[in-house]
Write a protein that holds these residues in place. Structure first.
Motif, PDB file in Angstrom:
ATOM      1  N   ALA A 239      13.460   4.882  -8.938  1.00 55.08           N
ATOM      2  CA  ALA A 239      13.928   5.694 -10.069  1.00 55.08           C
ATOM      3  C   ALA A 239      12.900   6.776 -10.390  1.00 55.08           C
ATOM      4  CB  ALA A 239      14.165   4.801 -11.284  1.00 55.08           C
ATOM      5  N   GLY A 240      11.619   6.387 -10.392  1.00 61.31           N
ATOM      6  CA  GLY A 240      10.563   7.351 -10.678  1.00 61.31           C
ATOM      7  C   GLY A 240      10.542   8.475  -9.659  1.00 61.31           C
ATOM      8  N   VAL A 241      10.659   8.109  -8.373  1.00 58.17           N
ATOM      9  CA  VAL A 241      10.658   9.125  -7.311  1.00 58.17           C
ATOM     10  C   VAL A 241      11.850  10.060  -7.481  1.00 58.17           C
ATOM     11  CG1 VAL A 241      10.804   9.488  -4.829  1.00 58.17           C
ATOM     12  CG2 VAL A 241       9.427   7.616  -5.714  1.00 58.17           C
TER      13      VAL A 241
ATOM     14  N   PHE B 232       6.901 -10.248  -0.556  1.00 55.16           N
ATOM     15  CA  PHE B 232       8.121  -9.505  -0.835  1.00 55.16           C
ATOM     16  C   PHE B 232       8.831 -10.008  -2.096  1.00 55.16           C
ATOM     17  CE2 PHE B 232       7.436  -8.673   3.715  1.00 55.16           C
ATOM     18  CZ  PHE B 232       7.328  -7.301   3.606  1.00 55.16           C
ATOM     19  N   GLY B 233       8.615 -11.276  -2.426  1.00 52.45           N
ATOM     20  CA  GLY B 233       9.204 -11.809  -3.650  1.00 52.45           C
ATOM     21  C   GLY B 233       8.696 -11.070  -4.884  1.00 52.45           C
TER      22      GLY B 233
ATOM     23  N   GLY C 135       0.823  -1.212   0.000  1.00 49.43           N
ATOM     24  CA  GLY C 135       0.000   0.000   0.000  1.00 49.43           C
ATOM     25  C   GLY C 135       0.854   1.257   0.000  1.00 49.43           C
ATOM     26  N   ILE C 136       1.914   1.248   0.810  1.00 46.85           N
ATOM     27  CA  ILE C 136       2.788   2.427   0.858  1.00 46.85           C
ATOM     28  C   ILE C 136       3.437   2.647  -0.507  1.00 46.85           C
ATOM     29  CG2 ILE C 136       4.896   3.360   1.884  1.00 46.85           C
ATOM     30  CD1 ILE C 136       4.115   1.864   4.461  1.00 46.85           C
ATOM     31  N   CYS C 137       3.963   1.566  -1.097  1.00 46.24           N
ATOM     32  CA  CYS C 137       4.628   1.699  -2.402  1.00 46.24           C
ATOM     33  C   CYS C 137       3.658   2.225  -3.464  1.00 46.24           C
ATOM     34  CB  CYS C 137       5.175   0.341  -2.856  1.00 46.24           C
ATOM     35  SG  CYS C 137       6.538  -0.240  -1.855  1.00 46.24           S
TER      36      CYS C 137
ATOM     37  N   PRO D  29      11.496  -6.873  -6.636  1.00 44.63           N
ATOM     38  CA  PRO D  29      11.992  -6.593  -7.994  1.00 44.63           C
ATOM     39  C   PRO D  29      11.409  -5.322  -8.607  1.00 44.63           C
ATOM     40  CG  PRO D  29      11.245  -8.866  -7.802  1.00 44.63           C
ATOM     41  CD  PRO D  29      10.808  -8.163  -6.570  1.00 44.63           C
ATOM     42  N   VAL D  30      10.227  -4.898  -8.144  1.00 41.29           N
ATOM     43  CA  VAL D  30       9.589  -3.715  -8.726  1.00 41.29           C
ATOM     44  C   VAL D  30      10.147  -2.430  -8.105  1.00 41.29           C
ATOM     45  CG1 VAL D  30       7.362  -2.702  -9.312  1.00 41.29           C
ATOM     46  CG2 VAL D  30       7.538  -5.143  -8.955  1.00 41.29           C
ATOM     47  N   LEU D  31      10.699  -2.587  -6.902  1.00 45.31           N
ATOM     48  CA  LEU D  31      11.120  -1.425  -6.122  1.00 45.31           C
ATOM     49  C   LEU D  31      12.086  -0.482  -6.857  1.00 45.31           C
ATOM     50  CD1 LEU D  31       9.886  -0.880  -3.466  1.00 45.31           C
ATOM     51  CD2 LEU D  31      11.934  -1.748  -2.312  1.00 45.31           C
ATOM     52  N   PRO D  32      13.117  -0.995  -7.561  1.00 41.25           N
ATOM     53  CA  PRO D  32      14.040  -0.078  -8.255  1.00 41.25           C
ATOM     54  C   PRO D  32      13.332   0.879  -9.206  1.00 41.25           C
ATOM     55  CG  PRO D  32      14.894  -2.308  -8.296  1.00 41.25           C
ATOM     56  CD  PRO D  32      13.535  -2.391  -7.697  1.00 41.25           C
TER      57      PRO D  32
END
Lengths: 297, 328, 351
Positions: B198-200, B186-187, B60-62, B191-194
């Motif tokens: 980058a967007g932020v 988390f799996g 939700g935070i992401c 992988p989506v986090l980068p």
């Protein structure tokens, strides 16, 4: 504007020309059948039947009448495989039957459902005598009886329903069935649906002697739960519906992650246990239950 | 005044974070939740708190951060307070690829959905950009918006066609369409986090330029801003952020549209302030909606995307009624 | 009737003066050409639509059947099965095109459409609610749809009005309520069985399947008085293009005119919904397509109607005969309209 008015006027005029003619008369002996849209003059021995609803297809096949055409649930998968029939022409989908394809088959009886095909009734009736069941949500055995009446196979349908009950009882006594069973349909990440004692497959589980644990049912049919409450589905045996019974990955994560609470999980075919409503589908569900009990023994 | 408001915003975020861990369709007592978070609890509470609530809170935070920032960027970029990040066709693109995956490749796994959705979002934004920015004026906002609506329409038509002829796809899509934070462990998340980060990062770099952009192209140029570069950067950032959010949580409506309005209302018109406030407000809104969805129809749950509309729409309507400032 | 005029004022475009009795109307030459072209396309598509199907007829046979020169199956197929559907496409497409032009003129926003007033989503909510509470007959579902659509429009109107309704506030409130309704729809679809949900979605996309002669006649008869009413409102509409202040200065009462025009628009869309369900995108795309074709400075109602009819008819032909599987027409209108907008944008850029 200046052009719209003539176009619309022409529309009114042309539409006025196309008053529907009285429906075609059927040859041979007929009977009057009462149904959801009034009455219909139905041939005594219908030869070319078109069905627009899965239950009607199942029942017709079960009493030995192979329809010439059937509306399919899906353009991609076609007719349900469990029926074991082919040579039935597809006439569009259940929500969108193809009127011209139906007419091209020159049927002498059309079976449909008021809740889905209401708008098409007049046009269907101008092609062939048309009998509508009210809604697919009614108890399936009652609908099957109406279909039996329309096909002039009441005795056969009643016989099939009796056979079903007898087979239930036979399975119950042969395997000494007791204990609880849950039937789970994974909907999406947020929701698991539990099927209740009134539902098609749920009632079949009950009649073979299983008890479905009490839930907050909607009309006894179904109860939705969050994965947080997955333990509500806890039972001696859990049946999970899936498109592919061989793929154990289709067991929902909520059940996989709580293995200790779910010792006995069996995958069953959605197209039979959920969609295979009808006398033949019921027998197939019983086949599955019997196979399960045989392995469990 | 501003600081006190910032305090409220931070307080609200902290409060919903706690709620998100403590409240759910399965009413565990706060003591049990606390115990479980410390490593105690029984199998059930461990599953509910650490297995479900913790990952969904992180998701939700992401998704919130991504949608809030993307919304701010797109509204500044198009100078249109109505612009939603979905206006560039991202949601339609993601839905399209997911539907294709389900219909033709029998995909069922949410982990696979994430990448397909991301791919769809990227491809569509690229197509929108190519169509909308060909010719003289690069990336004209109005033309981009039109191109987004047009491509989105084409794809949503095809998606509906696909799903109407394939019950499995229909069943999968009606769930996915509602938007949900569940089942993304988390799996799937890591992988989506980068892409999100980058967007932020791009958004933070480009933020000062947004103020210049808001004054119109000519003024912006006169102030020495590289309008073309800012535009490209904004589109890249929106694509990354919106793609991430949609991939993670499905098409969550309203957050990206509404949050910047609330931020503007609280902190004024400086785009940097709006950006920072949206970064905090959007996760608050998503988590609050998620918590409401969990308890509203217990023992079942209402997907978060449905609730965001119920939370967001009234606020937006109130804003539209009360302020003339919202008008362009 | 019409003769090229040499206007004293240079309007910047070639015009004809159309004289009907005492009335003289200037008609742009390009508009007339485009209108003729569109009508030709409609007629060609109609002959195609009437001929194609499981029972295929040549254009020649179709025309003979239309002129009443054929009997038997040809006649039944053309006049009874296919004509109502074809006419429905023309009438509803035209009505939606006009409605779209009205909404876009009033809000002065090219992205506005009746969906701004939540009509499509509201109709779907109404129909789904009827399904969920167990209604089965077509008339009840239609009633639900029309009630849902108009109720949504009324709610949005009420919420948007505060010292009068401005186009901008209307759009914001409309987007809000529409998104809300669309979420309700997603939720209701999750509440029913899969097959029921698919049935509802096919309807919700907008479908001309099974439209009978009675429905078309009803739709046409309801549309007619609205069009007459509209003819009186056109001059006001042109003033509205100039903005509220200018319109007020010219003596128009923008509030009243706007209300009348929007109500007519809502009614036109409701008629379409009653016959075919909420068909998307025609109202949005038709006026823009017409404007780009004819290069008029404003949105011409007549051309919008014709463009709408072409769009819906072409979409239905594609939905029925071109695609490998028959789909509800609404699925195609969305794609066709979208594709057309894309080509328009690209062409505009090239120029």
């Amino acid at each position: 504007m200046r052009f719209t008015v003539p176009v619309v006027l022409a529309a009114v005029f042309l539409a006025g020309c196309s008053t529907p003619e009285s429906s075609t008369s059927a040859d041979g002996a007929t009977r009057t059948v009462e149904h959801a849209r009034g009455t219909a003059q139905v041939p005594d021995a219908p030869q070319r039947v078109v069905v627009l609803e899965p239950l009607e297809l199942d029942t017709a096949v079960a009493v030995g009448i192979t329809p010439v055409g059937a509306a399919v649930a899906s353009n991609t998968s076609g007719l349900p495989k469990y029926l074991g029939v082919d040579g039935i022409a597809p006439v569009g989908t259940v929500p969108e039957p193809d009127l011209e394809a139906i007419a091209a088959l020159k049927p002498d009886l059309i079976l449909g459902t008021e809740s889905r095909h209401s708008k098409l009734y007049d046009q269907l009736a101008s092609v062939a005598p048309t009998v509508f069941m009210k809604t697919q949500a009614d108890p399936w055995q009652d609908n099957a009886k109406l279909i039996g009446t329309a096909l002039n196979k009441s005795t056969e349908v009643a016989g099939l329903l009796d056979t079903y009950q007898q087979r239930c009882a036979a399975i119950r006594s042969k395997y000494q069935v007791s204990g609880t069973a849950s039937l789970v349909r994974p909907r999406d990440e947020t929701t698991l649906s539990l099927y209740g004692p009134v539902s098609f497959a749920g009632s079949t589980l009950q009649c073979t002697g299983f008890t479905i644990p009490e839930q907050e049912w909607e009309d006894g049919l179904q109860a939705d739960i969050s994965p947080e409450n997955v333990l509500k589905a806890k039972a001696d045996h859990v049946f999970v519906t899936t498109a592919d019974v061989a793929d154990t990955g289709t067991v929902p994560a909520a059940i996989r992650d709580n293995q200790a609470a779910f010792p006995s999980v069996t995958l069953v075919d959605t197209s039979v246990w959920v969609s295979g409503v009808g006398p033949k589908g019921a027998q197939t569900v019983l086949d599955d239950i019997e196979k399960f009990l045989e392995t469990a023994k | 005044m501003t600081f006190r408001r910032l305090g409220y915003v931070l307080g609200a975020l902290a409060a919903v974070l706690l709620l998100s861990l403590a409240v759910g369709a399965n009413m565990l007592s706060p003591a049990v939740v606390l115990d479980t978070l410390r490593g105690g609890g029984d199998a059930q509470s461990q599953y509910v708190v650490t297995g479900l609530r913790v990952p969904r809170t992180v998701t939700g935070i992401c998704a919130g951060v991504a949608l809030g920032i993307a919304g701010t960027l797109i509204q500044a970029f198009t100078r249109n307070p109505l612009a939603d990040p979905g206006i560039l066709g991202v949601n339609a693109g993601a839905a399209f690829t997911v539907a294709v995956g389900v219909a033709f490749f029998g995909l069922r796994d949410i982990g696979g959905f994430v990448w397909l959705a991301f791919l769809g979002a990227l491809m569509v934004t690229l197509a929108v950009y190519v169509i909308g920015s060909a010719g003289r004026a690069p990336a004209d906002p109005i033309r981009l918006t039109l191109a987004g609506v047009a491509i989105g329409a084409v794809l949503s038509g095809i998606t509906t066609g696909l799903t109407l002829s394939n019950p499995d796809a229909f069943d999968a899509m009606r769930g996915w369409n509602a938007g949900s934070l569940l089942g993304r462990d988390f799996g799937v998340l890591l992988p989506v986090l980068p892409f999100l980060l980058a967007g932020v990062a791009i958004a933070i770099v480009v933020a000062p330029g947004l103020n210049a952009l808001a004054l119109g192209d000519d003024v912006a140029r006169a102030q020495g801003a590289n309008v073309a570069l800012i535009r490209v950067a904004v589109i890249v950032a929106v694509t990354l952020l919106c793609g991430t959010a949609t991939a993670l949580a499905g098409p969550i409506s309203f957050v990206g549209l509404m949050v910047p309005h609330v931020a503007r209302w609280l902190f004024g018109v400086d785009q940097r302030a709006i950006l920072a406030a949206s970064l905090l407000l959007a996760p608050t809104m998503i988590l609050l909606a998620d918590v409401i969805g969990r308890v509203l129809i217990a023992p079942a749950e209402m997907p978060v995307g449905i609730v965001t509309a119920f939370v967001g729409a009234p606020v937006l309507i109130l804003l539209a009624r009360r302020s003339r400032a919202a008008a362009p | 009737m019409t003769a090229p005029s040499s206007p004293e004022i240079d309007f910047g475009h070639a015009r004809y003066l159309l004289r009907v009795g005492a009335l003289t109307l200037p008609v742009r030459r390009r508009s007339l050409l485009v209108a003729t072209g569109l009508v030709t396309v409609i007629l060609a598509l109609a002959v195609l639509a009437l001929g194609l199907g499981t029972y295929t007829l040549t254009p020649d046979q179709v025309v003979r059947a239309l002129l009443g020169q054929s009997t038997g199956l040809d006649r039944t197929v053309v006049l009874e099965w296919r004509l109502p559907r074809t006419l429905a496409a023309v009438v509803i497409g035209g009505a939606l095109g006009i409605a779209g032009a009205l909404f876009q003129t009033v809000t002065r926003n090219p992205l506005a459409s009746p969906d701004v007033l939540g009509l499509g989503n509201g109709a779907f909510t109404g129909m789904l609610t009827a399904v969920v509470i167990g209604a089965t007959s077509w008339s009840l579902l239609t009633l639900g749809a029309v009630l849902g659509g108009t109720a949504a429009a009324a709610v949005i109107w009420l919420l948007a009005s505060r010292n009068g309704v401005t186009g901008f506030r209307l759009i914001i409130v409309g987007i809000g309520v529409s998104a809300l309704l669309s979420s309700v729809n997603t939720w209701l679809l999750l509440q029913v069985e899969l097959d029921t949900a698919m049935f509802a979605s096919a309807w919700g996309a907008g479908s001309l399947n099974g439209v009978g002669a009675t429905a078309v006649r009803g739709a046409a008869l309801c549309t007619l008085p609205l069009l007459v009413l509209l003819a009186f409102a056109i001059p006001r509409l042109r003033q509205m293009d100039l903005g509220d202040d200018a319109a007020t200065a010219l003596g128009a009462r923008p509030g009243t005119a706007r209300r009348t025009v929007l109500i007519i628009g809502v009614a036109l869309v409701s008629i379409g919904t009653a016959v075919a369900g909420p068909v998307a995108f025609i109202a949005l795309a038709a006026p823009q397509i017409a404007r780009r074709l004819a290069r008029t400075p404003y949105l011409s109602l007549m051309l919008s109607a014709l463009a709408g009819a072409v769009l819906l008819l072409a979409s239905d032909v594609i939905a029925q005969h071109v695609l490998p599987i028959a789909l509800p027409v609404g699925v195609v209108t969305v794609s066709v309209g979208g594709l057309y907008l894309i080509t328009m944008i690209i062409r505009e850029i090239r120029r």
